[in-house]
Design an enzyme around this catalytic site. Structure first.
Site, PDB file in Angstrom:
ATOM      1  N   LYS A  22     132.691  -7.752  38.688  1.00  0.00           N
ATOM      2  CA  LYS A  22     133.536  -7.827  37.502  1.00  0.00           C
ATOM      3  C   LYS A  22     133.217  -9.099  36.722  1.00  0.00           C
ATOM      4  O   LYS A  22     132.551 -10.007  37.225  1.00  0.00           O
ATOM      5  CB  LYS A  22     135.009  -7.814  37.911  1.00  0.00           C
TER       6      LYS A  22
ATOM      7  N   TYR B 153     137.078 -38.642  20.464  1.00  0.00           N
ATOM      8  CA  TYR B 153     138.387 -38.417  19.862  1.00  0.00           C
ATOM      9  C   TYR B 153     139.476 -39.216  20.568  1.00  0.00           C
ATOM     10  O   TYR B 153     139.524 -39.290  21.793  1.00  0.00           O
ATOM     11  CB  TYR B 153     138.750 -36.936  19.927  1.00  0.00           C
TER      12      TYR B 153
END
Length: 379
Positions: free
Chosen positions: A44, A264
């Site tokens: 999956k 930042y």
């Protein structure tokens, strides 16, 4: 004041993700030896981010006999491999007619799902799915006996063939947890109820990777393994081999003074004069922002810290006094053979699990698949 040493990478370089199918092959062989019955390769989420077809093909060649996915959309491409495929997470309006026509086995977790599957033309092979204690997917125990009896009637009418009963353990990564005992007991009870209803499921599967490696009492006739194929053992009990290596070039290097703010919010300030390297990978590429200031990468054989915040497209590495040449390769994570950080290291830095890291690498990163040759033997 800073001095910019270089700002352009070598032509043709860029982030690269390498998938080692040799590692998948080794892991599969180990897991197949540990499993008491058949081994279902769960591929999956695009084979846990490693490529569903590549992982499936490799697993089938080295001990797996079945394939498992969540949605039917994940199942269709796997049919070319010729192995039985089970899909276990579908809405009640999924295309069960196509599943029946193409031979995909489906899980049935509720009366509503059973009705939808039984209404599809033909005879669908189904695995009744019981909730073994997670309050997640699977039928609640209060409805299980009715589900079994109703499935038996549908079987007698030729609408379905109940070939399996399945469940899932919620705490298998912690082998001694008492919830595993509850899950084992509930699953045995579910099998008894199925037999009492007249069902004879040949496939009975509860164990995923962790339980396959640690608890033979959970094995029954088949184990479902997904994370283990690509080197992740949630129980931490077994040395599996990581199949994914992520690298990127250094695209900019600068000399900075002590006290220089980085990124930042100036989340980091250098504590001494150093070199900072810019790497073109960020959270848009799947690197967890929560690992900011805690993760490391490998540069010239040494681990160096990621400093400042991981940005959308880039991260900054403290390279120390010597710096590096423009375009040199940084190993973000790998199997750890050369001392590089592993997926587990990045997951720990971000406070998450390895599964989230490997399934999150984005489409911007170039992928390269290494063939399953020169395989190592794992004990």
């Amino acid at each position: 004041m800073t001095a910019v040493v270089a700002t352009r990478p070598r032509t043709g370089s860029g982030p690269r993700l390498e998938v080692d199918l040799g590692a998948v092959a080794d892991n599969t062989r180990l897991l197949a030896r540990r499993a008491a019955g058949e081994l279902m390769a769960v591929v999956k989420a695009d084979g846990f981010g490693h490529g569903a077809l590549d992982v499936a093909r490799t697993a089938l060649a080295h001990g797996a006999t079945r394939l498992g996915v969540t949605s039917l959309d994940e199942a269709w491409p796997l049919l070319e491999l010729g192995a039985p495929v089970l899909s276990w997470l579908n809405a009640v309006d999924a295309d069960f007619a196509m599943a029946t026509a193409r031979g995909v086995e489906v899980a049935v977790p509720s009366m509503q799902h059973l009705a939808a599957v039984a209404a599809a033309p033909g005879r669908t092979r189904v695995h009744l799915h019981v909730d073994a204690g997670m309050a997640r997917d699977g039928a609640d125990p209060s409805s299980w006996s009715l589900l079994c009896r109703t499935a038996r009637r549908a079987e007698q009418r030729g609408e379905v063939e109940v070939v399996g009963v399945m469940g899932h353990l919620g705490c298998a990564g912690t082998p001694g947890d008492e919830c595993n005992a509850l899950g084992r007991t509930r699953f045995v009870w579910a099998l008894e109820q199925a037999r009492a209803a007249g069902l004879r499921p040949r496939d009975r599967h509860l164990a995923s990777t962790a339980a396959t490696l640690t608890d033979p009492r959970t094995h029954h006739t088949m184990s479902r393994v997904g994370a283990g194929l690509v080197g992740i053992d949630p129980s931490g009990s077994t040395a599996l081999r990581g199949a994914m290596t992520l690298t990127a070039p250094v695209v900019s290097v600068r000399r900075v003074r002590a006290g220089t703010p980085v990124g930042y919010g100036h989340a980091h300030r250098t504590t001494s004069a150093t070199h900072l390297g810019l790497v073109p990978l960020g959270y848009a590429d799947g690197l967890p922002r929560a690992a900011s200031g805690r993760a490391e990468v490998l540069v010239r054989g040494l681990r160096r810290p990621v400093v400042g915040l991981v940005s959308m497209d880039q991260l900054v590495v403290d390279l120390g006094q010597r710096g590096v040449d423009l375009g040199e390769t940084v190993t973000v994570f790998g199997p750890g053979d050369a001392g590089e950080p592993t997926v587990a290291d990045w997951a720990a830095a971000a406070g998450t699990i390895e599964h989230e890291v490997v399934t999150g690498i984005g489409a911007r990163v170039e992928r390269r698949v290494l063939g399953a040759t020169h395989l190592r033997s794992l004990s």
